[in-house]
Design an enzyme around this catalytic site. Structure first.
Site, PDB file in Angstrom:
ATOM      1  N   SER A 185     -11.589  -6.440   7.112  1.00  0.00           N
ATOM      2  CA  SER A 185     -12.731  -6.002   6.313  1.00  0.00           C
ATOM      3  C   SER A 185     -13.176  -7.185   5.468  1.00  0.00           C
ATOM      4  O   SER A 185     -12.336  -7.921   4.948  1.00  0.00           O
ATOM      5  CB  SER A 185     -12.369  -4.843   5.392  1.00  0.00           C
ATOM      6  OG  SER A 185     -12.332  -3.645   6.139  1.00  0.00           O
ATOM      7  N   ARG A 237       0.844  -1.195   0.000  1.00  0.00           N
ATOM      8  CA  ARG A 237       0.000   0.000   0.000  1.00  0.00           C
ATOM      9  C   ARG A 237       0.875   1.239   0.000  1.00  0.00           C
ATOM     10  O   ARG A 237       1.634   1.456   0.957  1.00  0.00           O
ATOM     11  CB  ARG A 237      -0.888   0.017   1.245  1.00  0.00           C
ATOM     12  CG  ARG A 237      -1.652  -1.291   1.442  1.00  0.00           C
ATOM     13  CD  ARG A 237      -3.116  -1.112   1.257  1.00  0.00           C
ATOM     14  NE  ARG A 237      -3.778  -2.392   1.133  1.00  0.00           N
ATOM     15  CZ  ARG A 237      -4.981  -2.667   1.584  1.00  0.00           C
ATOM     16  NH1 ARG A 237      -5.662  -1.743   2.230  1.00  0.00           N
ATOM     17  NH2 ARG A 237      -5.523  -3.843   1.382  1.00  0.00           N
ATOM     18  N   GLU A 262       0.344   4.095   0.754  1.00  0.00           N
ATOM     19  CA  GLU A 262      -0.288   5.149   1.551  1.00  0.00           C
ATOM     20  C   GLU A 262       0.800   6.017   2.158  1.00  0.00           C
ATOM     21  O   GLU A 262       1.806   5.521   2.642  1.00  0.00           O
ATOM     22  CB  GLU A 262      -1.135   4.519   2.663  1.00  0.00           C
ATOM     23  CG  GLU A 262      -2.279   3.692   2.103  1.00  0.00           C
ATOM     24  CD  GLU A 262      -2.838   2.670   3.099  1.00  0.00           C
ATOM     25  OE1 GLU A 262      -2.150   2.349   4.079  1.00  0.00           O
ATOM     26  OE2 GLU A 262      -3.960   2.197   2.852  1.00  0.00           O
ATOM     27  N   ARG A 314      -1.558  -6.581  12.384  1.00  0.00           N
ATOM     28  CA  ARG A 314      -2.525  -5.977  13.320  1.00  0.00           C
ATOM     29  C   ARG A 314      -3.042  -7.015  14.303  1.00  0.00           C
ATOM     30  O   ARG A 314      -3.234  -6.716  15.481  1.00  0.00           O
ATOM     31  CB  ARG A 314      -3.681  -5.364  12.543  1.00  0.00           C
ATOM     32  CG  ARG A 314      -3.244  -4.130  11.799  1.00  0.00           C
ATOM     33  CD  ARG A 314      -4.374  -3.170  11.635  1.00  0.00           C
ATOM     34  NE  ARG A 314      -3.959  -2.079  10.769  1.00  0.00           N
ATOM     35  CZ  ARG A 314      -4.798  -1.282  10.164  1.00  0.00           C
ATOM     36  NH1 ARG A 314      -6.107  -1.443  10.331  1.00  0.00           N
ATOM     37  NH2 ARG A 314      -4.356  -0.305   9.413  1.00  0.00           N
ATOM     38  N   ARG A 374      -0.151   1.963  13.092  1.00  0.00           N
ATOM     39  CA  ARG A 374      -0.893   0.771  12.663  1.00  0.00           C
ATOM     40  C   ARG A 374      -0.917   0.562  11.155  1.00  0.00           C
ATOM     41  O   ARG A 374      -1.684  -0.243  10.646  1.00  0.00           O
ATOM     42  CB  ARG A 374      -2.310   0.796  13.236  1.00  0.00           C
ATOM     43  CG  ARG A 374      -3.111   1.983  12.808  1.00  0.00           C
ATOM     44  CD  ARG A 374      -4.235   2.281  13.798  1.00  0.00           C
ATOM     45  NE  ARG A 374      -4.839   3.535  13.443  1.00  0.00           N
ATOM     46  CZ  ARG A 374      -5.838   3.650  12.589  1.00  0.00           C
ATOM     47  NH1 ARG A 374      -6.373   2.599  12.048  1.00  0.00           N
ATOM     48  NH2 ARG A 374      -6.314   4.841  12.287  1.00  0.00           N
ATOM     49  N   HIS A 375      -0.102   1.316  10.435  1.00  0.00           N
ATOM     50  CA  HIS A 375       0.003   1.124   8.992  1.00  0.00           C
ATOM     51  C   HIS A 375       1.428   0.792   8.572  1.00  0.00           C
ATOM     52  O   HIS A 375       2.375   1.429   9.026  1.00  0.00           O
ATOM     53  CB  HIS A 375      -0.434   2.382   8.231  1.00  0.00           C
ATOM     54  CG  HIS A 375      -1.906   2.620   8.274  1.00  0.00           C
ATOM     55  ND1 HIS A 375      -2.482   3.460   9.190  1.00  0.00           N
ATOM     56  CD2 HIS A 375      -2.906   2.125   7.511  1.00  0.00           C
ATOM     57  CE1 HIS A 375      -3.804   3.469   8.997  1.00  0.00           C
ATOM     58  NE2 HIS A 375      -4.085   2.668   7.978  1.00  0.00           N
ATOM     59  N   GLU A 377      -9.028  -1.468  13.608  1.00  0.00           N
ATOM     60  CA  GLU A 377      -9.664  -2.395  12.661  1.00  0.00           C
ATOM     61  C   GLU A 377      -8.731  -3.562  12.348  1.00  0.00           C
ATOM     62  O   GLU A 377      -7.569  -3.363  12.019  1.00  0.00           O
ATOM     63  CB  GLU A 377      -9.986  -1.638  11.358  1.00  0.00           C
ATOM     64  CG  GLU A 377     -10.576  -2.536  10.286  1.00  0.00           C
ATOM     65  CD  GLU A 377     -10.602  -1.878   8.892  1.00  0.00           C
ATOM     66  OE1 GLU A 377     -10.986  -0.697   8.797  1.00  0.00           O
ATOM     67  OE2 GLU A 377     -10.224  -2.560   7.924  1.00  0.00           O
TER      68      GLU A 377
HETATM   69  P1  ATP Z   1      -7.466   1.237   7.542  1.00  0.00           P
HETATM   70  O1  ATP Z   1      -8.774   1.896   7.303  1.00  0.00           O
HETATM   71  O2  ATP Z   1      -7.217   0.888   8.981  1.00  0.00           O
HETATM   72  O3  ATP Z   1      -6.309   1.948   6.915  1.00  0.00           O
HETATM   73  P2  ATP Z   1      -8.254  -0.406   5.363  1.00  0.00           P
HETATM   74  O4  ATP Z   1      -9.720  -0.404   5.575  1.00  0.00           O
HETATM   75  O5  ATP Z   1      -7.643   0.505   4.361  1.00  0.00           O
HETATM   76  O6  ATP Z   1      -7.527  -0.181   6.779  1.00  0.00           O
HETATM   77  P3  ATP Z   1      -8.510  -2.935   4.086  1.00  0.00           P
HETATM   78  O7  ATP Z   1      -8.261  -2.529   2.686  1.00  0.00           O
HETATM   79  O8  ATP Z   1      -9.892  -3.120   4.552  1.00  0.00           O
HETATM   80  O9  ATP Z   1      -7.764  -1.886   5.050  1.00  0.00           O
HETATM   81  O10 ATP Z   1      -7.601  -4.223   4.382  1.00  0.00           O
HETATM   82  C1  ATP Z   1      -8.035  -5.322   5.157  1.00  0.00           C
HETATM   83  C2  ATP Z   1      -7.175  -5.485   6.408  1.00  0.00           C
HETATM   84  O11 ATP Z   1      -5.776  -5.501   6.055  1.00  0.00           O
HETATM   85  C3  ATP Z   1      -7.299  -4.326   7.374  1.00  0.00           C
HETATM   86  O12 ATP Z   1      -8.429  -4.486   8.197  1.00  0.00           O
HETATM   87  C4  ATP Z   1      -6.004  -4.402   8.131  1.00  0.00           C
HETATM   88  O13 ATP Z   1      -6.038  -5.403   9.132  1.00  0.00           O
HETATM   89  C5  ATP Z   1      -5.017  -4.849   7.067  1.00  0.00           C
HETATM   90  N1  ATP Z   1      -4.332  -3.682   6.490  1.00  0.00           N
HETATM   91  C6  ATP Z   1      -4.755  -2.891   5.499  1.00  0.00           C
HETATM   92  N2  ATP Z   1      -3.898  -1.912   5.219  1.00  0.00           N
HETATM   93  C7  ATP Z   1      -2.862  -2.088   6.062  1.00  0.00           C
HETATM   94  C8  ATP Z   1      -1.642  -1.388   6.266  1.00  0.00           C
HETATM   95  N3  ATP Z   1      -1.321  -0.325   5.534  1.00  0.00           N
HETATM   96  N4  ATP Z   1      -0.804  -1.857   7.220  1.00  0.00           N
HETATM   97  C9  ATP Z   1      -1.128  -2.926   7.954  1.00  0.00           C
HETATM   98  N5  ATP Z   1      -2.271  -3.622   7.808  1.00  0.00           N
HETATM   99  C10 ATP Z   1      -3.131  -3.221   6.884  1.00  0.00           C
HETATM  100 MG    MG Z   2     -11.034  -1.941   5.835  1.00  0.00          MG
END
Ligand code: ATP
Ligand code: MG
Length: 433
Positions: A359, A211, A213, A407, A219-220, A356
């Site tokens: 999802s 990602r 981001e 996580r 937590r990311h 979280e």
């Molecule tokens: P958040 O809103 O907390 O950034 P997200 O909704 O973007 O997460 P999803 O695309 O739903 O994340 O990804 C499913 C799961 O993968 C998340 O619930 C989380 O546990 C994990 N995850 C997603 N992005 C990350 C990240 N950048 N770092 C660590 N874990 C991640």
């Molecule tokens: Mg999510």
């Protein structure tokens, strides 16, 4: 190494060769101790200076801390030794001498910043409590794998180099693939869905997600490990059952098999969640957050749950909980809406009080609706033809989820920062080691 005995297996009366790192040397004058550390634990090696070969004493006590040595000798009972046994050395082999100056103190007596620890991960992982995190991580993944295998899922591995991202957008790392633009995959979502229409039907994958981001939070990560599940003839309720089962299996596996590691991390009792995880609708969640009075601005229907809102709700609920029935526009296009109310999505999140974890949802398996979803999301359905066309050839109803492994680990162990749950984190600042 032939005939090597782990220190934990060295019993009084044995004649053994142990090998590992020089943890500590304590020189008390006439007598001195070298503590040798290996994967299994530590052992005390006793030097009685007046009674032992001079060269042997010099080698054993002259070596720098953290050097790698092997020692051969008799094991004896010794009440005063930390493990109740000690070794009397006959011979010592210095396999690789460490520098006198170390960038990090593996005995943990001198505390180090997280960034120093991550720069010197090898040394950092010589600490009992850091090693424990990764032994527990391995057990967590083993338990989750076993859980999925027990419910008839096939483990798959999908490509991480892709032509188009799952959800498009700016969260993709671009790469060059033989002169063409490609990306590191942000989720196995589309590939795992394709597998529910294959003969495999029920699949799981434990693999990296990337990602791009920009945010820098505890937590990311920019490279994380996702535990993904997807199954045919499954709805969102059943997917939540599986999700809850997988999380509980991870806790149970750790409770049963990681006693020593939990102790090293200071757990006096390690609680496995036994209760059913409550399932709150998005609407209930919003009302409940607002009722806590913790937020400066009240949430209104249609808002995403902010970090502050998640925190307030987590404190209020006090354990894991699902949030279900999200407004459709908050959830991605591939998630199906409720048949009796198209404004509501079957998407769900599993929340730990801190953040979280998951999802998931039931997926849109009807071709026309899927194409419509792409368009509404502002994505060109033609770019995803490899995916969408399979929905014309017999795609069953299906559901699944993605669970972040780091996580999960950080919530199980109460780690403050997600970077502690991964060996070599990738974040805004860190591309090496
Ligand atoms: P958040 O809103 O907390 O950034 P997200 O909704 O973007 O997460 P999803 O695309 O739903 O994340 O990804 C499913 C799961 O993968 C998340 O619930 C989380 O546990 C994990 N995850 C997603 N992005 C990350 C990240 N950048 N770092 C660590 N874990 C991640
Ligand atoms: Mg999510």
């Amino acid at each position: 190494m032939e005939n090597r005995t782990y220190t934990a297996d060295a019993e009084p009366g044995d004649h053994v060769t142990v090998a590992g790192w020089v943890h500590e040397i304590r020189d008390l004058g006439g007598i001195a101790f070298l503590i040798l550390r290996d994967k299994s634990g530590k052992i005390q090696i006793k030097f009685e200076k007046d009674e032992m070969d001079e060269d042997l004493v010099e080698t054993g006590l002259g070596v720098h801390r953290e050097s790698v040595i092997s020692v051969t000798g008799d094991v004896e009972e010794e009440e005063r030794a930390p493990t109740g046994v000690e070794m009397l050395p006959e011979s010592i082999d210095v396999l690789n001498e460490a520098d006198a100056e170390l960038p990090l103190d593996p005995s943990g007596k001198v505390e180090a910043e997280l960034s120093t620890r991550l720069d010197n991960r090898t040394l950092d992982l010589r600490k009992e409590e850091v090693k424990a995190v990764f032994e527990i991580r391995a057990e967590m993944l083993r338990s989750v794998r076993e859980y999925f295998r027990d419910i008839a899922c096939t483990e798959i591995n999908t490509p991480k180099i892709v032509a188009t991202g799952t959800e498009g957008g700016t969260e993709l790392f671009p790469i060059t693939y033989f002169g063409e633009e490609a990306f590191m995959n942000q989720s196995p979502q589309l590939f795992k869905q394709l597998m529910v229409g294959s003969g495999l039907e029920r699949v799981f994958e434990i693999g990296p997600i990337f990602r791009a981001e920009e945010h820098n939070t505890p937590r990311h990560l920019n490279e994380a490990t996702s535990i993904d599940f997807e199954a045919a003839f499954t709805d969102h309720q059943e997917a939540m059952d599986v999700c809850e089962g997988a999380v509980k299996a991870a806790y149970r596996g750790i409770a049963e098999n990681c006693e020593r590691e939990l102790e090293a991390l200071g757990f006096e009792d390690f609680e496995v969640p036994e209760e059913d995880f409550p399932r709150l609708s998005y609407e209930e969640a919003i009302e409940r957050v607002n009722a806590t009075g913790e937020l400066d601005t009240q949430l209104v229907y249609g808002d995403d749950l902010s970090t502050e809102a998640e925190k307030a709700l987590g404190q209020d609920v006090g354990g894991h909980y699902f949030v279900t029935d999200w407004p459709s526009e908050i959830k991605p296009f591939y998630i199906k809406d409720h048949e009796d109310d198209e404004s509501l999505s079957t998407g769900f999140d599993l929340m730990h009080p801190r953040l979280e974890l998951v999802s998931g949802g039931q997926r849109e398996h009807r071709y026309d609706e899927l194409i419509e979803g792409f368009k509404q999301q502002g994505l060109d359905p033609d770019a995803f033809e490899y995916y969408t066309k399979m929905f014309k050839y017999g795609m069953p109803p299906h559901a699944g989820f993605g669970l972040g492994a780091e996580r999960l680990l950080m919530t199980i162990l109460g780690l403050e920062n997600i970077r502690e749950a991964v060996l070599f984190p990738r974040d805004r600042q860190r591309l090496s080691p």
